[in-house]
Design a protein around this motif. Structure first.
Motif, PDB file in Angstrom:
ATOM      1  N   LEU B 215     -67.432  17.800 -15.107  1.00 12.36           N
ATOM      2  CA  LEU B 215     -67.714  17.846 -16.539  1.00 12.36           C
ATOM      3  C   LEU B 215     -69.071  17.214 -16.829  1.00 12.36           C
ATOM      4  O   LEU B 215     -69.913  17.787 -17.530  1.00 12.36           O
ATOM      5  N   GLU B 216     -69.242  16.062 -16.266  1.00 10.52           N
ATOM      6  CA  GLU B 216     -70.484  15.339 -16.513  1.00 10.52           C
ATOM      7  C   GLU B 216     -71.680  16.164 -16.066  1.00 10.52           C
ATOM      8  O   GLU B 216     -72.673  16.287 -16.789  1.00 10.52           O
ATOM      9  N   ALA B 217     -71.572  16.729 -14.884  1.00 12.72           N
ATOM     10  CA  ALA B 217     -72.675  17.530 -14.378  1.00 12.72           C
ATOM     11  C   ALA B 217     -72.964  18.714 -15.298  1.00 12.72           C
ATOM     12  O   ALA B 217     -74.082  19.216 -15.367  1.00 12.72           O
ATOM     13  N   ALA B 218     -71.938  19.142 -16.029  1.00 14.82           N
ATOM     14  CA  ALA B 218     -72.122  20.289 -16.912  1.00 14.82           C
ATOM     15  C   ALA B 218     -72.515  19.833 -18.315  1.00 14.82           C
ATOM     16  O   ALA B 218     -72.636  20.645 -19.234  1.00 14.82           O
ATOM     17  N   GLY B 219     -72.668  18.532 -18.457  1.00 16.35           N
ATOM     18  CA  GLY B 219     -73.063  18.021 -19.760  1.00 16.35           C
ATOM     19  C   GLY B 219     -71.955  18.062 -20.804  1.00 16.35           C
ATOM     20  O   GLY B 219     -72.208  18.177 -21.998  1.00 16.35           O
ATOM     21  N   ILE B 220     -70.724  17.970 -20.339  1.00 17.08           N
ATOM     22  CA  ILE B 220     -69.611  17.987 -21.277  1.00 17.08           C
ATOM     23  C   ILE B 220     -68.997  16.595 -21.333  1.00 17.08           C
ATOM     24  O   ILE B 220     -68.702  16.002 -20.294  1.00 17.08           O
ATOM     25  N   ALA B 221     -68.817  16.095 -22.521  1.00 20.89           N
ATOM     26  CA  ALA B 221     -68.262  14.751 -22.655  1.00 20.89           C
ATOM     27  C   ALA B 221     -66.793  14.743 -22.237  1.00 20.89           C
ATOM     28  O   ALA B 221     -66.048  15.683 -22.514  1.00 20.89           O
ATOM     29  N   PHE B 222     -66.419  13.666 -21.602  1.00 21.33           N
ATOM     30  CA  PHE B 222     -65.038  13.533 -21.156  1.00 21.33           C
ATOM     31  C   PHE B 222     -64.165  13.236 -22.365  1.00 21.33           C
ATOM     32  O   PHE B 222     -64.510  12.387 -23.188  1.00 21.33           O
ATOM     33  N   ASP B 223     -63.058  13.954 -22.472  1.00 23.59           N
ATOM     34  CA  ASP B 223     -62.158  13.715 -23.601  1.00 23.59           C
ATOM     35  C   ASP B 223     -60.788  13.384 -23.020  1.00 23.59           C
ATOM     36  O   ASP B 223     -60.120  14.231 -22.443  1.00 23.59           O
ATOM     37  N   GLU B 224     -60.387  12.161 -23.208  1.00 24.69           N
ATOM     38  CA  GLU B 224     -59.136  11.745 -22.562  1.00 24.69           C
ATOM     39  C   GLU B 224     -57.902  12.505 -23.044  1.00 24.69           C
ATOM     40  O   GLU B 224     -56.893  12.522 -22.370  1.00 24.69           O
TER      41      GLU B 224
END
Lengths: 337, 337
Positions: B215-224
């Motif tokens: 996710l991070e590599a794709a620039g997407i914020a982690f959403d718990e």
DNA sequence: ATGAAAGCGCTAACAA
DNA sequence: TTGTTAGCGCTTTCAT
């Protein structure tokens, strides 16, 4: 590194070492270590030996033992598909438990059906002086016996070769088919479809015979429209849904759990409930599937463990000799009937 | 019986017999049979020996050979669950292929997790002078190493024990989790749920880390809210359907194929299509399931075969030494994404 | 180029 | 009750 080099690489402790430490001869050590009956050993010599054994961490060399005894404690098991299904694993498990029980250890070889590998495997086993070989297949079928197998005692497990003269241990397909059908019968079904496999095999004919026998015993006339064919996998069961429904069955006996799984999908798409609208029984008792479908699938188990165990028993001559030993397939009741 | 008693029971043909038949000494026979380099053997003595070998059907006695050489050609493999999943089978398969490649044969023991059996198994292997032992588990986990294992070279396969000092070969869970997530990402999904297992394990934490990394590599914020827990079986996946849907995910990465299978059921009940409405990826690549769901499940494979193979390589010192060797989990693309 | 002989670790007569 | 000794089938110096 160093310290208590408990037997590790650095020259193993031999019987001679123990004998020396205990102040006795190797013969004496041999006797106490093997608990030879009919060998009179003085209480205290015996004690000294035992102490020396633990003290030095002595461990018998099984290879030397078999060499001097002439007979080995190995049983070879060649399997054609350890890697693809849990079936072969259960055969191995059964064979191993039974083998150990009699002081034997299993030498297993996975051939994935490759004849060259098969040959290497048998050769390797022969060179290791196996007591005999269990040749097994993951699904019940007729085989042509690799020539090399005749060079030692061998028993066929989950397969057979009619005039090979080799004893075989196989599942009782007919009884299994009958059992499956009876599960449905017992629940009150009278119109029972049999979704058999398209693949010619002992399972195909045996289960069908069992199905007919059960029907007959229940006084129900056989109706050929009720037996249909499907590829023995999920896709086959799914694709057969419409026909199964068309013949008006209220219960269906599927050739195996995978077909039943496919049928579950098909039935669900038709808005039908299991077992209220249609009861289903499978065959194989393949855990990943059967125990976890919704509802859990009632099925008939293939006795792989027993096949392996019985295989070593016949190899060791512990079973009354017959050409083919049929092992029962028990019903596993869950909630689809 | 005409003379062809090819080896069978009746006293095996030994080197001595061959020597006699060829009119040479056993030493000579040994040399030609083993193709000893640095042994000058006359062209015609060699020929006579070779002829005698086939003539008599001579087969070397592997046990005698190892006894005299000191080093054995056995590698022990103890597995905790050959009988229940195909996973152990794949490890065995890989280990065996690699072992054979180096002239070793596998001595396998199935312990079904029973410590007593485990001990017997190791003892048996030690008595058979195994070159070393591969200790394997069917699912990746931390173990406490049975004491006996320290008495020989051992490598842990699909498990690890941090300060045991034993090398381990395990699947790269993190890379696997990342790979799974990337499959979804590549298909354009931005809101990806992760249906993780409720069971604390390297798989649980590793796959989660991989998911976050992707996710991070794709620039997407982690959403718990997107990561949810489920029992690692069909029932877990099924039961989690509503929550998964509630968080608005368009793609879901399931902890394993079985969970995915349960989720399939749940999704279907909600009238949702895969992958049009919701994309699903699994983990394990368990053939019975993954390849036969509708639609066939895209997943990430656990590299069991490679685990086994790498295990023997490290045991034999053929792999650069590391504490833990992580094997990649490749993506298996089917039609659920 | 080939053979004699000494083991490898253990068992099994046979002696003592 | 315990020890001696000859193998088991093969490898491996060391002579020849």
């Amino acid at each position: 590194m160093n310290g208590t080099d408990h037997g590790r690489q650095g020259h193993a402790v031999t019987m001679r070492d123990v004998a020396k430490a205990a102040g006795v001869s190797v013969a004496t050590v041999s006797h106490v270590v093997n608990n030879k009956s009919g060998a009179r050993i003085g209480e205290d010599a015996r004690r000294r030996v035992q102490e020396a054994v633990v003290e030095l961490g002595y461990r018998p060399n099984a290879l030397a033992k078999t060499l001097s005894q002439g007979s080995s404690r190995f049983i070879g098991l060649v399997a054609d598909a350890i890697a693809t299904t849990p079936f072969a694993g259960q055969i191995i498990h059964g064979a191993q438990d039974e083998a150990w029980k009699h002081g034997y250890v299993l030498l297993v070889a996975n051939t994935e059906g490759n004849p060259a590998v098969e040959n290497d495997a048998v050769t390797m086993m022969l060179e290791h002086q196996v007591r005999g070989i269990l040749y097994s297949t993951w699904y019940h079928r007729e085989i042509v016996v690799p020539e090399t197998l005749h060079q030692t005692d061998t028993v066929l497990v989950n397969c057979f070769a009619d005039d090979s003269g080799l004893p075989a241990v196989v599942p009782d397909e007919q009884q299994g088919g009958r059992t499956a059908t009876e599960e449905l019968l017992a629940a009150g079904h009278r119109r029972i479809a049999f979704l058999n496999t398209t693949t010619p095999s002992p399972a195909q004919t045996g289960r069908l015979a069992g199905y007919r026998a059960a029907l007959e015993a229940a006084g129900i006339a056989f109706d050929e429209h009720l037996v249909q064919l499907a590829e023995p996998a999920q896709e086959g069961g799914y694709d057969a849904t419409a026909q199964v429904l068309a013949c008006g069955a209220t219960g269906v006996f599927c050739h195996n759990d995978r077909v039943a799984m496919g049928l579950y999908d098909g039935l669900r798409e038709h808005g039908l409930r299991i077992p209220e609208d249609v009861a289903v029984v499978g065959f194989d008792n393949q855990d990943v599937i059967a125990a976890h479908l919704r509802p859990p699938l009632s099925t008939v188990a293939l006795p792989h463990y027993e096949l392996g165990a019985a295989g070593v028993r016949v190899l060791l001559g512990l079973e009354p000799p017959v050409d083919v030993l049929r092992i029962a397939c028990p019903a596993i009741r869950r909630q689809s009937v």
